[in-house]
Motif scaffolding. Structure first.
Motif, PDB file in Angstrom:
ATOM      1  N   ASP A 303      79.385  -6.581-114.269  1.00 43.49           N
ATOM      2  CA  ASP A 303      78.966  -7.067-112.954  1.00 43.49           C
ATOM      3  C   ASP A 303      80.046  -7.914-112.304  1.00 43.49           C
ATOM      4  O   ASP A 303      79.764  -8.762-111.457  1.00 43.49           O
ATOM      5  CB  ASP A 303      77.664  -7.878-113.082  1.00 43.49           C
ATOM      6  CG  ASP A 303      77.828  -9.088-113.994  1.00 43.49           C
ATOM      7  OD1 ASP A 303      78.874  -9.186-114.665  1.00 43.49           O
ATOM      8  OD2 ASP A 303      76.904  -9.921-114.043  1.00 43.49           O
ATOM      9  N   ARG A 304      81.311  -7.680-112.686  1.00 44.28           N
ATOM     10  CA  ARG A 304      82.423  -8.448-112.140  1.00 44.28           C
ATOM     11  C   ARG A 304      83.367  -7.564-111.344  1.00 44.28           C
ATOM     12  O   ARG A 304      83.543  -6.380-111.636  1.00 44.28           O
ATOM     13  CB  ARG A 304      83.221  -9.122-113.265  1.00 44.28           C
ATOM     14  CG  ARG A 304      82.391  -9.949-114.221  1.00 44.28           C
ATOM     15  CD  ARG A 304      81.924 -11.237-113.590  1.00 44.28           C
ATOM     16  NE  ARG A 304      83.017 -12.165-113.343  1.00 44.28           N
ATOM     17  CZ  ARG A 304      82.847 -13.364-112.769  1.00 44.28           C
ATOM     18  NH1 ARG A 304      81.644 -13.749-112.360  1.00 44.28           N
ATOM     19  NH2 ARG A 304      83.893 -14.156-112.577  1.00 44.28           N
ATOM     20  N   ALA A 305      83.959  -8.118-110.298  1.00 45.00           N
ATOM     21  CA  ALA A 305      85.021  -7.446-109.557  1.00 45.00           C
ATOM     22  C   ALA A 305      86.345  -7.845-110.187  1.00 45.00           C
ATOM     23  O   ALA A 305      86.603  -9.034-110.412  1.00 45.00           O
ATOM     24  CB  ALA A 305      84.993  -7.862-108.086  1.00 45.00           C
ATOM     25  N   VAL A 306      87.177  -6.867-110.497  1.00 46.43           N
ATOM     26  CA  VAL A 306      88.421  -7.128-111.216  1.00 46.43           C
ATOM     27  C   VAL A 306      89.587  -6.576-110.409  1.00 46.43           C
ATOM     28  O   VAL A 306      89.596  -5.404-110.023  1.00 46.43           O
ATOM     29  CB  VAL A 306      88.400  -6.485-112.620  1.00 46.43           C
ATOM     30  CG1 VAL A 306      89.738  -6.671-113.317  1.00 46.43           C
ATOM     31  CG2 VAL A 306      87.275  -7.098-113.458  1.00 46.43           C
ATOM     32  N   LEU A 307      90.556  -7.436-110.149  1.00 40.43           N
ATOM     33  CA  LEU A 307      91.751  -7.053-109.426  1.00 40.43           C
ATOM     34  C   LEU A 307      92.902  -7.024-110.425  1.00 40.43           C
ATOM     35  O   LEU A 307      93.277  -8.054-111.001  1.00 40.43           O
ATOM     36  CB  LEU A 307      92.044  -8.058-108.305  1.00 40.43           C
ATOM     37  CG  LEU A 307      93.043  -7.645-107.229  1.00 40.43           C
ATOM     38  CD1 LEU A 307      92.506  -6.476-106.417  1.00 40.43           C
ATOM     39  CD2 LEU A 307      93.356  -8.825-106.308  1.00 40.43           C
ATOM     40  N   ALA A 318      80.875 -10.284-108.484  1.00 40.09           N
ATOM     41  CA  ALA A 318      80.698  -8.982-107.849  1.00 40.09           C
ATOM     42  C   ALA A 318      80.643  -9.084-106.323  1.00 40.09           C
ATOM     43  O   ALA A 318      81.010  -8.133-105.619  1.00 40.09           O
ATOM     44  CB  ALA A 318      79.431  -8.319-108.379  1.00 40.09           C
ATOM     45  N   GLU A 319      80.200 -10.251-105.793  1.00 42.34           N
ATOM     46  CA  GLU A 319      80.100 -10.385-104.341  1.00 42.34           C
ATOM     47  C   GLU A 319      81.457 -10.257-103.660  1.00 42.34           C
ATOM     48  O   GLU A 319      81.539  -9.988-102.456  1.00 42.34           O
ATOM     49  CB  GLU A 319      79.493 -11.744-103.961  1.00 42.34           C
ATOM     50  CG  GLU A 319      78.138 -12.037-104.586  1.00 42.34           C
ATOM     51  CD  GLU A 319      78.275 -12.632-105.982  1.00 42.34           C
ATOM     52  OE1 GLU A 319      78.711 -13.796-106.112  1.00 42.34           O
ATOM     53  OE2 GLU A 319      77.952 -11.890-106.938  1.00 42.34           O
ATOM     54  N   ALA A 320      82.550 -10.460-104.414  1.00 46.87           N
ATOM     55  CA  ALA A 320      83.885 -10.402-103.814  1.00 46.87           C
ATOM     56  C   ALA A 320      84.406  -8.973-103.696  1.00 46.87           C
ATOM     57  O   ALA A 320      85.447  -8.754-103.063  1.00 46.87           O
ATOM     58  CB  ALA A 320      84.860 -11.238-104.644  1.00 46.87           C
ATOM     59  N   LEU A 321      83.688  -7.986-104.277  1.00 50.39           N
ATOM     60  CA  LEU A 321      84.217  -6.621-104.340  1.00 50.39           C
ATOM     61  C   LEU A 321      84.479  -6.049-102.947  1.00 50.39           C
ATOM     62  O   LEU A 321      85.588  -5.566-102.665  1.00 50.39           O
ATOM     63  CB  LEU A 321      83.252  -5.720-105.112  1.00 50.39           C
ATOM     64  CG  LEU A 321      83.699  -4.268-105.278  1.00 50.39           C
ATOM     65  CD1 LEU A 321      84.956  -4.205-106.133  1.00 50.39           C
ATOM     66  CD2 LEU A 321      82.596  -3.431-105.897  1.00 50.39           C
ATOM     67  N   ASP A 322      83.477  -6.079-102.067  1.00 49.15           N
ATOM     68  CA  ASP A 322      83.656  -5.488-100.734  1.00 49.15           C
ATOM     69  C   ASP A 322      84.718  -6.248 -99.943  1.00 49.15           C
ATOM     70  O   ASP A 322      85.492  -5.636 -99.191  1.00 49.15           O
ATOM     71  CB  ASP A 322      82.329  -5.491 -99.977  1.00 49.15           C
ATOM     72  CG  ASP A 322      81.327  -4.510-100.573  1.00 49.15           C
ATOM     73  OD1 ASP A 322      81.754  -3.600-101.293  1.00 49.15           O
ATOM     74  OD2 ASP A 322      80.115  -4.673-100.304  1.00 49.15           O
ATOM     75  N   THR A 340      86.089 -10.424 -93.180  1.00 47.63           N
ATOM     76  CA  THR A 340      84.651 -10.593 -93.290  1.00 47.63           C
ATOM     77  C   THR A 340      84.180 -10.099 -94.655  1.00 47.63           C
ATOM     78  O   THR A 340      84.929  -9.491 -95.409  1.00 47.63           O
ATOM     79  CB  THR A 340      83.931  -9.814 -92.174  1.00 47.63           C
ATOM     80  OG1 THR A 340      84.259  -8.421 -92.300  1.00 47.63           O
ATOM     81  CG2 THR A 340      84.357 -10.313 -90.800  1.00 47.63           C
ATOM     82  N   GLY A 341      82.909 -10.371 -94.954  1.00 44.83           N
ATOM     83  CA  GLY A 341      82.329  -9.902 -96.204  1.00 44.83           C
ATOM     84  C   GLY A 341      81.927 -11.030 -97.121  1.00 44.83           C
ATOM     85  O   GLY A 341      81.189 -10.820 -98.092  1.00 44.83           O
ATOM     86  N   LEU A 342      82.420 -12.251 -96.854  1.00 45.84           N
ATOM     87  CA  LEU A 342      82.041 -13.439 -97.623  1.00 45.84           C
ATOM     88  C   LEU A 342      81.789 -14.586 -96.648  1.00 45.84           C
ATOM     89  O   LEU A 342      82.332 -14.608 -95.537  1.00 45.84           O
ATOM     90  CB  LEU A 342      83.156 -13.846 -98.598  1.00 45.84           C
ATOM     91  CG  LEU A 342      83.421 -12.941 -99.798  1.00 45.84           C
ATOM     92  CD1 LEU A 342      84.651 -13.430-100.552  1.00 45.84           C
ATOM     93  CD2 LEU A 342      82.217 -12.881-100.738  1.00 45.84           C
ATOM     94  N   ALA A 345      83.101 -20.494 -97.176  1.00 43.42           N
ATOM     95  CA  ALA A 345      83.510 -21.216 -98.382  1.00 43.42           C
ATOM     96  C   ALA A 345      84.023 -20.255 -99.450  1.00 43.42           C
ATOM     97  O   ALA A 345      85.059 -20.491-100.072  1.00 43.42           O
ATOM     98  CB  ALA A 345      82.336 -22.045 -98.925  1.00 43.42           C
ATOM     99  N   SER A 346      83.290 -19.144 -99.648  1.00 46.35           N
ATOM    100  CA  SER A 346      83.710 -18.165-100.659  1.00 46.35           C
ATOM    101  C   SER A 346      85.022 -17.501-100.259  1.00 46.35           C
ATOM    102  O   SER A 346      85.898 -17.254-101.098  1.00 46.35           O
ATOM    103  CB  SER A 346      82.621 -17.116-100.855  1.00 46.35           C
ATOM    104  OG  SER A 346      81.423 -17.707-101.323  1.00 46.35           O
ATOM    105  N   ARG A 347      85.160 -17.195 -98.967  1.00 48.92           N
ATOM    106  CA  ARG A 347      86.399 -16.584 -98.495  1.00 48.92           C
ATOM    107  C   ARG A 347      87.584 -17.498 -98.768  1.00 48.92           C
ATOM    108  O   ARG A 347      88.649 -17.054 -99.216  1.00 48.92           O
ATOM    109  CB  ARG A 347      86.296 -16.287 -97.000  1.00 48.92           C
ATOM    110  CG  ARG A 347      87.556 -15.665 -96.410  1.00 48.92           C
ATOM    111  CD  ARG A 347      87.390 -15.419 -94.922  1.00 48.92           C
ATOM    112  NE  ARG A 347      87.150 -16.685 -94.211  1.00 48.92           N
ATOM    113  CZ  ARG A 347      86.710 -16.765 -92.963  1.00 48.92           C
ATOM    114  NH1 ARG A 347      86.410 -15.666 -92.284  1.00 48.92           N
ATOM    115  NH2 ARG A 347      86.539 -17.937 -92.380  1.00 48.92           N
ATOM    116  N   THR A 348      87.401 -18.778 -98.520  1.00 52.23           N
ATOM    117  CA  THR A 348      88.475 -19.749 -98.757  1.00 52.23           C
ATOM    118  C   THR A 348      88.855 -19.785-100.231  1.00 52.23           C
ATOM    119  O   THR A 348      90.035 -19.809-100.581  1.00 52.23           O
ATOM    120  CB  THR A 348      88.045 -21.145 -98.283  1.00 52.23           C
ATOM    121  OG1 THR A 348      87.811 -21.108 -96.874  1.00 52.23           O
ATOM    122  CG2 THR A 348      89.102 -22.184 -98.600  1.00 52.23           C
ATOM    123  N   VAL A 349      87.860 -19.773-101.127  1.00 54.00           N
ATOM    124  CA  VAL A 349      88.128 -19.808-102.568  1.00 54.00           C
ATOM    125  C   VAL A 349      88.939 -18.587-102.995  1.00 54.00           C
ATOM    126  O   VAL A 349      89.935 -18.691-103.726  1.00 54.00           O
ATOM    127  CB  VAL A 349      86.804 -19.890-103.356  1.00 54.00           C
ATOM    128  CG1 VAL A 349      87.059 -19.650-104.857  1.00 54.00           C
ATOM    129  CG2 VAL A 349      86.143 -21.249-103.149  1.00 54.00           C
TER     130      VAL A 349
END
Length: 364
Positions: A303-307, A318-322, A340-342, A345-349
């Motif tokens: 359930d993780r997005a991996v780069l 997983a919320e960071a995937l899109d 967009t997509g977060l 605060a999350s986008r900044t992180v």
């Protein structure tokens, strides 16, 4: 196959390669010296040097190397894709285009010299002639060297008397590029002048390695453990059905699984040129761009997005995937406010982490 390279100097500068070799404390196996197919003993071309309380025994002895070169020996620079910035880019770009690991060596031979004896390679090679000229003879491979793979069993070197007439007998001059498939016996020698050339090696990711990886993964998961049925030794016994047992193997060979494994396998061997900045830049409002470097790939594990970044991976929720997918697809440079997509605060992180890892940088 032989072709022309318009500007061989764009690959490497011979004088700079010599200078790096002789003046920067190169250690083995970063170089070796070869004469008539035999590597010169390490103690003849290296010296002992002390660093702190440690003695090094494999540091280049520059004047001994020059003396050996003057006497007719070939000097080989190895793993240049790890030590030369320009050749690192060449290797990375080829690996991206061909989906196989790439390595780069250089060979410096004086006039009237034969460095390596008749032999074949376990990888495909592009020979790029940088300077001077060199005669190459190439033969049809005998059955034992067709698509060779390094392993426990040694493959006997071919002999001139078993090969007959060569397929090619040609002299490369500066700007020539020769493609040499793995397993093809060849011999190279200088004649009237010195020669400098690169060998750009394409290390094959073979089906043998892929299937072994799939079997190892199944065994590690505790599968493929059922016993074969009784009666297999009886005359006329039929092969048991292995459909159920092999389902896991088919899953291991699925394209998505193979892509993840191949990406890791290729990029663990390539130079890690996407460096973290020494000090982490602040995230402001100015546009951001991707930095040059190894392949970046986005996937999910559980359930993780991996780069994937070549030499490391970034693990995110997983919320960071899109958001990451949109960022990878965006035209660079891009303003942080346009992503967009977060939530803010999350986008900044996420953007701060990508800046800290050297994936993004301020445009310009």
């Amino acid at each position: 196959m032989c072709s022309r390279v318009p500007a061989p100097g764009r690959f490497a500068d011979v004088d700079l390669l010599w200078d790096d070799l002789l003046r920067h404390g190169t250690r083995q196996p970063g170089f070796r010296v070869v004469r008539a197919g035999v590597t010169v003993a390490s103690e003849d071309v290296t010296r002992r040097a002390g660093i702190g309380n440690t003695d090094l025994h494999d540091m280049i002895a520059p004047n001994q190397v020059i003396a050996r070169y003057r006497a007719g020996d070939t000097v080989v620079l190895q793993g240049l894709h790890h030590t030369d910035r320009q050749l690192a880019k060449v290797a990375n770009n080829l690996a991206l285009a061909l989906d196989h690991p790439v390595q780069v060596n250089a060979y410096f031979s004086p006039a009237d010299a034969r460095g390596l004896d008749l032999h074949f390679d376990y990888h495909d090679v592009f020979v790029v002639q940088l300077g001077g000229c060199k005669r190459w003879r190439i033969w049809e491979p005998p059955p034992r060297t067709v698509n060779p793979i390094k392993g426990q069993h040694t493959i006997a070197k071919p002999r001139f008397e078993e090969l007959g007439d060569p397929l090619l007998d040609l002299t490369l001059t500066a700007g020539d590029c020769l493609y040499l498939p793995r397993g093809f016996p060849h011999s190279a020698e200088t004649v009237d002048e010195a020669s400098e050339h690169l060998t750009i090696g394409l290390v094959a990711v073979t089906w043998q390695r892929v299937v072994r990886k799939a079997i190892d993964a199944e065994v590690a998961a505790g599968r493929l453990s059922n016993a074969l049925p009784p009666g297999m030794l009886e005359p006329g016994a039929t092969a048991p059905s292995a459909v159920g047992e092999l389902e896991g193997l088919h899953a291991q060979l699925a394209p998505d699984v193979l892509r993840h494994w191949m990406a890791r396998e290729i990029w663990r061997r390539q130079p890690a040129t996407r460096l973290r900045p020494r000090s982490v830049p602040e995230l402001g409002t100015e546009p951001l761009s991707f930095t040059p470097g190894p392949l970046v790939w986005l996937t999910t594990i559980g359930d993780r997005a991996v780069l994937g970044l070549g030499d490391r991976v970034l693990d995110m929720p997983a919320e960071a995937l899109d958001f990451l997918a949109a960022l990878l697809d965006a035209e660079s440079p891009i303003a942080p406010s346009d992503l967009t997509g977060l939530d803010d605060a999350s986008r900044t992180v996420v953007l701060r982490r990508l800046l800290a890892e050297g994936v993004l940088a301020h445009a310009g």
